[in-house]
Design a protein around this motif. Sequence first.
Motif, PDB file in Angstrom:
ATOM      1  N   GLN A 130     -30.938  -9.664 -42.889  1.00 58.58           N
ATOM      2  CA  GLN A 130     -30.484 -11.082 -42.752  1.00 58.58           C
ATOM      3  C   GLN A 130     -30.839 -11.578 -43.940  1.00 58.58           C
ATOM      4  OE1 GLN A 130     -28.878 -12.591 -39.823  1.00 58.58           O
ATOM      5  NE2 GLN A 130     -28.860 -10.229 -39.473  1.00 58.58           N
ATOM      6  N   ALA A 131     -31.117 -10.992 -45.156  1.00 56.84           N
ATOM      7  CA  ALA A 131     -31.631 -11.538 -46.321  1.00 56.84           C
ATOM      8  C   ALA A 131     -30.609 -12.368 -46.737  1.00 56.84           C
ATOM      9  CB  ALA A 131     -32.023 -10.429 -47.258  1.00 56.84           C
ATOM     10  N   ASP A 132     -29.402 -11.942 -47.189  1.00 61.36           N
ATOM     11  CA  ASP A 132     -28.295 -12.791 -47.459  1.00 61.36           C
ATOM     12  C   ASP A 132     -28.158 -14.202 -46.939  1.00 61.36           C
ATOM     13  OD1 ASP A 132     -27.847 -11.001 -49.704  1.00 61.36           O
ATOM     14  OD2 ASP A 132     -26.381 -10.002 -48.545  1.00 61.36           O
ATOM     15  N   LYS A 133     -28.276 -14.011 -45.385  1.00 58.23           N
ATOM     16  CA  LYS A 133     -27.932 -15.386 -44.589  1.00 58.23           C
ATOM     17  C   LYS A 133     -29.041 -16.386 -44.788  1.00 58.23           C
ATOM     18  CE  LYS A 133     -25.305 -13.550 -40.836  1.00 58.23           C
ATOM     19  NZ  LYS A 133     -25.431 -13.330 -39.285  1.00 58.23           N
ATOM     20  N   VAL A 134     -30.417 -15.688 -45.268  1.00 63.09           N
ATOM     21  CA  VAL A 134     -31.592 -16.582 -45.235  1.00 63.09           C
ATOM     22  C   VAL A 134     -31.483 -17.190 -46.677  1.00 63.09           C
ATOM     23  CG1 VAL A 134     -34.066 -16.673 -45.874  1.00 63.09           C
ATOM     24  CG2 VAL A 134     -33.129 -15.430 -43.770  1.00 63.09           C
ATOM     25  N   ALA A 135     -30.940 -16.521 -47.748  1.00 61.93           N
ATOM     26  CA  ALA A 135     -30.836 -17.057 -49.087  1.00 61.93           C
ATOM     27  C   ALA A 135     -29.866 -18.171 -48.985  1.00 61.93           C
ATOM     28  CB  ALA A 135     -30.484 -15.792 -49.989  1.00 61.93           C
ATOM     29  N   THR A 136     -28.755 -17.854 -48.519  1.00 64.26           N
ATOM     30  CA  THR A 136     -27.777 -19.051 -48.358  1.00 64.26           C
ATOM     31  C   THR A 136     -28.265 -20.240 -47.614  1.00 64.26           C
ATOM     32  OG1 THR A 136     -25.770 -17.195 -48.376  1.00 64.26           O
ATOM     33  CG2 THR A 136     -25.432 -19.379 -47.425  1.00 64.26           C
ATOM     34  N   ALA A 137     -28.826 -20.280 -46.507  1.00 59.81           N
ATOM     35  CA  ALA A 137     -29.329 -20.983 -45.647  1.00 59.81           C
ATOM     36  C   ALA A 137     -30.483 -21.765 -46.477  1.00 59.81           C
ATOM     37  CB  ALA A 137     -29.872 -20.723 -44.406  1.00 59.81           C
ATOM     38  N   ILE A 138     -31.350 -21.284 -47.186  1.00 62.11           N
ATOM     39  CA  ILE A 138     -32.417 -22.172 -47.824  1.00 62.11           C
ATOM     40  C   ILE A 138     -32.006 -22.988 -48.791  1.00 62.11           C
ATOM     41  CG2 ILE A 138     -32.987 -20.399 -49.835  1.00 62.11           C
ATOM     42  CD1 ILE A 138     -35.706 -21.490 -47.478  1.00 62.11           C
ATOM     43  N   GLY A 139     -30.751 -22.790 -49.553  1.00 60.92           N
ATOM     44  CA  GLY A 139     -30.117 -23.578 -50.341  1.00 60.92           C
ATOM     45  C   GLY A 139     -30.111 -23.136 -51.843  1.00 60.92           C
ATOM     46  N   ARG A 140     -29.402 -23.930 -52.453  1.00 63.96           N
ATOM     47  CA  ARG A 140     -29.107 -23.705 -54.030  1.00 63.96           C
ATOM     48  C   ARG A 140     -30.547 -23.801 -55.007  1.00 63.96           C
ATOM     49  NH1 ARG A 140     -24.775 -27.478 -55.386  1.00 63.96           N
ATOM     50  NH2 ARG A 140     -25.764 -28.669 -53.700  1.00 63.96           N
ATOM     51  N   ARG A 141     -31.444 -24.802 -54.399  1.00 65.14           N
ATOM     52  CA  ARG A 141     -32.419 -25.115 -55.495  1.00 65.14           C
ATOM     53  C   ARG A 141     -33.763 -24.171 -55.241  1.00 65.14           C
ATOM     54  NH1 ARG A 141     -32.601 -31.254 -56.414  1.00 65.14           N
ATOM     55  NH2 ARG A 141     -30.490 -31.628 -56.684  1.00 65.14           N
ATOM     56  N   ARG A 142     -33.644 -22.937 -54.425  1.00 65.78           N
ATOM     57  CA  ARG A 142     -34.523 -22.047 -54.337  1.00 65.78           C
ATOM     58  C   ARG A 142     -34.818 -21.376 -55.548  1.00 65.78           C
ATOM     59  NH1 ARG A 142     -29.634 -19.732 -52.740  1.00 65.78           N
ATOM     60  NH2 ARG A 142     -29.380 -17.635 -53.400  1.00 65.78           N
ATOM     61  N   ARG A 143     -35.979 -20.774 -55.616  1.00 68.10           N
ATOM     62  CA  ARG A 143     -36.705 -19.874 -56.599  1.00 68.10           C
ATOM     63  C   ARG A 143     -37.459 -19.098 -55.655  1.00 68.10           C
ATOM     64  NH1 ARG A 143     -40.036 -23.179 -60.527  1.00 68.10           N
ATOM     65  NH2 ARG A 143     -40.643 -23.950 -58.517  1.00 68.10           N
ATOM     66  N   ARG A 144     -36.788 -17.773 -55.582  1.00 61.62           N
ATOM     67  CA  ARG A 144     -37.700 -16.820 -55.056  1.00 61.62           C
ATOM     68  C   ARG A 144     -38.974 -16.246 -55.618  1.00 61.62           C
ATOM     69  NH1 ARG A 144     -34.009 -12.184 -52.513  1.00 61.62           N
ATOM     70  NH2 ARG A 144     -32.993 -13.697 -52.799  1.00 61.62           N
ATOM     71  N   VAL A 145     -39.868 -16.249 -54.981  1.00 66.13           N
ATOM     72  CA  VAL A 145     -41.108 -15.877 -55.823  1.00 66.13           C
ATOM     73  C   VAL A 145     -41.490 -14.284 -55.262  1.00 66.13           C
ATOM     74  CG1 VAL A 145     -43.498 -16.277 -55.629  1.00 66.13           C
ATOM     75  CG2 VAL A 145     -42.036 -18.012 -55.477  1.00 66.13           C
ATOM     76  N   VAL A 146     -41.626 -14.185 -54.110  1.00 64.16           N
ATOM     77  CA  VAL A 146     -41.993 -12.731 -53.850  1.00 64.16           C
ATOM     78  C   VAL A 146     -41.145 -12.226 -52.380  1.00 64.16           C
ATOM     79  CG1 VAL A 146     -43.649 -11.388 -52.824  1.00 64.16           C
ATOM     80  CG2 VAL A 146     -44.185 -12.937 -54.532  1.00 64.16           C
ATOM     81  N   THR A 147     -40.735 -11.126 -52.285  1.00 64.45           N
ATOM     82  CA  THR A 147     -40.240 -10.580 -51.177  1.00 64.45           C
ATOM     83  C   THR A 147     -40.954  -9.369 -50.929  1.00 64.45           C
ATOM     84  OG1 THR A 147     -37.965 -11.221 -51.623  1.00 64.45           O
ATOM     85  CG2 THR A 147     -37.917  -9.649 -49.774  1.00 64.45           C
ATOM     86  N   VAL A 148     -41.659  -9.357 -49.370  1.00 69.49           N
ATOM     87  CA  VAL A 148     -42.425  -8.416 -48.930  1.00 69.49           C
ATOM     88  C   VAL A 148     -41.898  -7.869 -47.992  1.00 69.49           C
ATOM     89  CG1 VAL A 148     -44.664  -7.900 -47.820  1.00 69.49           C
ATOM     90  CG2 VAL A 148     -44.517  -9.628 -49.580  1.00 69.49           C
ATOM     91  N   GLU A 149     -41.440  -6.257 -48.139  1.00 71.76           N
ATOM     92  CA  GLU A 149     -40.397  -5.553 -47.029  1.00 71.76           C
ATOM     93  C   GLU A 149     -41.521  -4.910 -46.518  1.00 71.76           C
ATOM     94  OE1 GLU A 149     -37.389  -3.514 -48.848  1.00 71.76           O
ATOM     95  OE2 GLU A 149     -36.797  -4.921 -50.108  1.00 71.76           O
TER      96      GLU A 149
END
Length: 171
Positions: A130-149
């Motif tokens: 669901q990572a792509d859906k989350v990124a889309t839903a969170i909006g354009r102004r996001r800055r991903r800091v960390v992703t923990v798998e």
Amino acid sequence: MTMITIFAYPSGGAERAADRLSWLPMSASAIDDLAVVEWPDDENRPSAWQSTPVGGERRSLTGAFWGLLFGHLFLLPITEGSRAESDSAFSGAAQEPLAHLGRGADRLEAIRDRVVPGSGAVFVLHADDQADKVATAIGRRRRRVVTVELSPSQSTQLYTGFGVFSTAAAG
């Protein structure tokens, strides 16, 4: 697999993003749980809260997990300075909290470097597919800091210790 993705924002942005995310219709929501940190410029420490999405069937985490994580991120560094010189066990625990769940000191430092006075962050719990859906839903102004798998065994440990399964009616 389960993922926790952290997105950073300027002051006020994390709260607005979490509000948008928590009210997504269940059919569009890819988010199991989320928590927010906002750190106003004029405060000595950040404020943090859980903002579990509304309705549907989902797995979420208890507030204890988020409290533990945010305590390690923001409170232990404040107290560590006075105890670290005399208590190396305390210092080690503060540097490697929850390492068995995939969160080492390097990831904590990356978050601490971005969540400073005048900023905020949204911590999103979701499935890896669901990572792509989350990124889309969170909006354009996001800055991903960390992703923990998390591996399947780490995910099981996380939900065994801190998980809640919700079957609340869609809102």
